[in-house]
Design a protein around this motif. Structure first.
Motif, PDB file in Angstrom:
ATOM      1  N   ASN A 278      -4.703   8.740  -4.899  1.00 31.63           N
ATOM      2  CA  ASN A 278      -4.663   7.297  -4.641  1.00 31.63           C
ATOM      3  C   ASN A 278      -5.029   6.487  -5.883  1.00 31.63           C
ATOM      4  OD1 ASN A 278      -3.924   7.718  -1.979  1.00 31.63           O
ATOM      5  ND2 ASN A 278      -6.026   7.653  -1.214  1.00 31.63           N
ATOM      6  N   LEU A 279      -6.072   6.973  -6.571  1.00 29.22           N
ATOM      7  CA  LEU A 279      -6.475   6.279  -7.794  1.00 29.22           C
ATOM      8  C   LEU A 279      -5.389   6.346  -8.860  1.00 29.22           C
ATOM      9  CD1 LEU A 279     -10.220   7.407  -8.069  1.00 29.22           C
ATOM     10  CD2 LEU A 279      -9.348   5.163  -7.391  1.00 29.22           C
ATOM     11  N   ALA A 280      -4.764   7.508  -8.991  1.00 26.28           N
ATOM     12  CA  ALA A 280      -3.705   7.662  -9.981  1.00 26.28           C
ATOM     13  C   ALA A 280      -2.516   6.766  -9.647  1.00 26.28           C
ATOM     14  CB  ALA A 280      -3.268   9.122 -10.061  1.00 26.28           C
ATOM     15  N   SER A 281      -2.192   6.668  -8.354  1.00 23.23           N
ATOM     16  CA  SER A 281      -1.095   5.797  -7.933  1.00 23.23           C
ATOM     17  C   SER A 281      -1.399   4.333  -8.249  1.00 23.23           C
ATOM     18  CB  SER A 281      -0.821   5.978  -6.450  1.00 23.23           C
ATOM     19  OG  SER A 281       0.194   5.105  -6.004  1.00 23.23           O
TER      20      SER A 281
ATOM     21  N   LEU B  56      -3.439   3.251 -10.581  1.00 16.23           N
ATOM     22  CA  LEU B  56      -3.393   3.091 -12.035  1.00 16.23           C
ATOM     23  C   LEU B  56      -1.955   2.997 -12.535  1.00 16.23           C
ATOM     24  CD1 LEU B  56      -6.223   5.579 -13.090  1.00 16.23           C
ATOM     25  CD2 LEU B  56      -6.226   3.098 -13.415  1.00 16.23           C
ATOM     26  N   ASP B  57      -1.069   3.826 -11.971  1.00 16.26           N
ATOM     27  CA  ASP B  57       0.344   3.764 -12.371  1.00 16.26           C
ATOM     28  C   ASP B  57       0.943   2.401 -12.047  1.00 16.26           C
ATOM     29  OD1 ASP B  57       0.210   6.359 -13.263  1.00 16.26           O
ATOM     30  OD2 ASP B  57       1.026   7.237 -11.403  1.00 16.26           O
ATOM     31  N   GLU B  58       0.591   1.908 -10.864  1.00 20.59           N
ATOM     32  CA  GLU B  58       1.107   0.592 -10.456  1.00 20.59           C
ATOM     33  C   GLU B  58       0.573  -0.505 -11.364  1.00 20.59           C
ATOM     34  OE1 GLU B  58       1.214  -2.282  -6.495  1.00 20.59           O
ATOM     35  OE2 GLU B  58       0.388  -0.251  -6.388  1.00 20.59           O
ATOM     36  N   LEU B  59      -0.702  -0.389 -11.731  1.00 20.48           N
ATOM     37  CA  LEU B  59      -1.292  -1.377 -12.636  1.00 20.48           C
ATOM     38  C   LEU B  59      -0.638  -1.342 -14.012  1.00 20.48           C
ATOM     39  CD1 LEU B  59      -5.130  -1.316 -11.881  1.00 20.48           C
ATOM     40  CD2 LEU B  59      -3.668  -3.343 -11.994  1.00 20.48           C
TER      41      LEU B  59
ATOM     42  N   SER C  49      -6.557  -2.097 -21.966  1.00 19.13           N
ATOM     43  CA  SER C  49      -7.640  -1.252 -22.466  1.00 19.13           C
ATOM     44  C   SER C  49      -8.568  -0.818 -21.332  1.00 19.13           C
ATOM     45  CB  SER C  49      -8.429  -2.007 -23.537  1.00 19.13           C
ATOM     46  OG  SER C  49      -9.517  -1.236 -23.994  1.00 19.13           O
ATOM     47  N   GLU C  50      -8.869  -1.735 -20.407  1.00 18.72           N
ATOM     48  CA  GLU C  50      -9.748  -1.391 -19.286  1.00 18.72           C
ATOM     49  C   GLU C  50      -9.100  -0.346 -18.379  1.00 18.72           C
ATOM     50  OE1 GLU C  50     -12.097  -3.536 -15.545  1.00 18.72           O
ATOM     51  OE2 GLU C  50     -10.766  -4.709 -16.856  1.00 18.72           O
ATOM     52  N   ILE C  51      -7.816  -0.515 -18.124  1.00 11.15           N
ATOM     53  CA  ILE C  51      -7.101   0.461 -17.283  1.00 11.15           C
ATOM     54  C   ILE C  51      -7.097   1.829 -17.953  1.00 11.15           C
ATOM     55  CG2 ILE C  51      -4.829   1.069 -16.356  1.00 11.15           C
ATOM     56  CD1 ILE C  51      -4.326  -1.964 -16.049  1.00 11.15           C
TER      57      ILE C  51
END
Length: 241
Positions: A49-52, A54-57, A97-99
């Motif tokens: 879920n976190l990876a998804s 992050l990808d969306e972001l 950078s934060e992402i």
């Protein structure tokens, strides 16, 4: 008309990051905390879920960067100043950078365990803010120089265009002046010819009048002679009848 999607995308990034920060911190703490009670629970987000998220972001950040690139060349056409464009660029760089830091922290915690929970905060630190401000300042100055260079180049091109136009007008004026001079010379020559022709016509008319006058005098003399002969003949007829 071009619709600027920056504001909507920026709000979406802030909203997603506001949710991601506590979720990523909870996930990292569940892996690094020595307390069993701090382990993963049903409420703890999964790595997928976190990876998804992050990808969306990252896709949204790319859209933001594209929108900044679209207005960067000529911001005045979109009602923006160079400072506003620099702020947008700084916002995109800071969020990207934060992402990246969040992704790195999650990956490190998942692979080898995160041994320093005190560094799990994913808020933007002072150093990142200072770096982002410095980047914005440098970028602002660079954009200002580029903008001034663009203005100077445009002015040079406009001056060259005006100079070419003036030169063309000057050449056309010279050609028109030469043509007018030729027409003046032709008109003067025509005027001289008209005067000479008028003189010849006047001379011819005077000769015609002289000939007519002479002919009129001769005709009168002939008429008088004929009438005299006729009268003399009639007189003889009367006398000898």
């Amino acid at each position: 008309m071009y619709a600027d999607p920056y504001d909507d995308l920026a709000r979406e990034v802030d909203s997603q990051l506001a949710l991601l920060r506590p979720q990523s911190q909870s996930y990292i703490l569940s892996l690094t905390s020595p307390s069993p009670s701090a382990g993963p629970t049903a409420a703890t987000p999964t790595l997928e879920n976190l990876a998804s998220t992050l990808d969306e972001l990252e896709l949204t950040i790319q859209d933001l960067r594209d929108s900044v690139n679209a207005v960067e060349a000529s911001p005045e056409q979109f009602g923006l100043s160079l400072h506003q464009v620099a702020e947008r660029r700084g916002f995109v760089d800071a969020k990207e950078s934060e992402i990246g830091r969040i992704r790195t922290q999650i990956e490190n915690a998942s692979k080898s365990g995160y041994s320093h929970p005190e560094f799990t905060s994913v808020q933007i630190d002072d150093e990142a803010l200072k770096q982002g401000g410095s980047m914005r300042s440098d970028y602002d100055m660079e954009m200002e120089r580029d903008h001034q260079a663009l203005l100077i180049r445009d002015q040079d091109e406009q001056l060259d265009s005006v100079l070419n136009t003036v030169q063309n007008l000057r050449e056309q004026a010279q050609v028109m002046g030469s043509e007018l001079q030729e027409h003046v010379e032709l008109l003067e020559d025509l005027d001289d010819r008209v005067d000479r022709t008028q003189n010849k016509i006047d001379l011819g008319m005077s000769r015609v009048r002289w000939v007519l006058k002479k002919n009129e005098e001769k005709a009168s003399n002939w008429c008088i002679g004929i009438l005299t002969v006729v009268l003399f003949f009639l007189l003889l007829v009367v006398l000898f009848a």
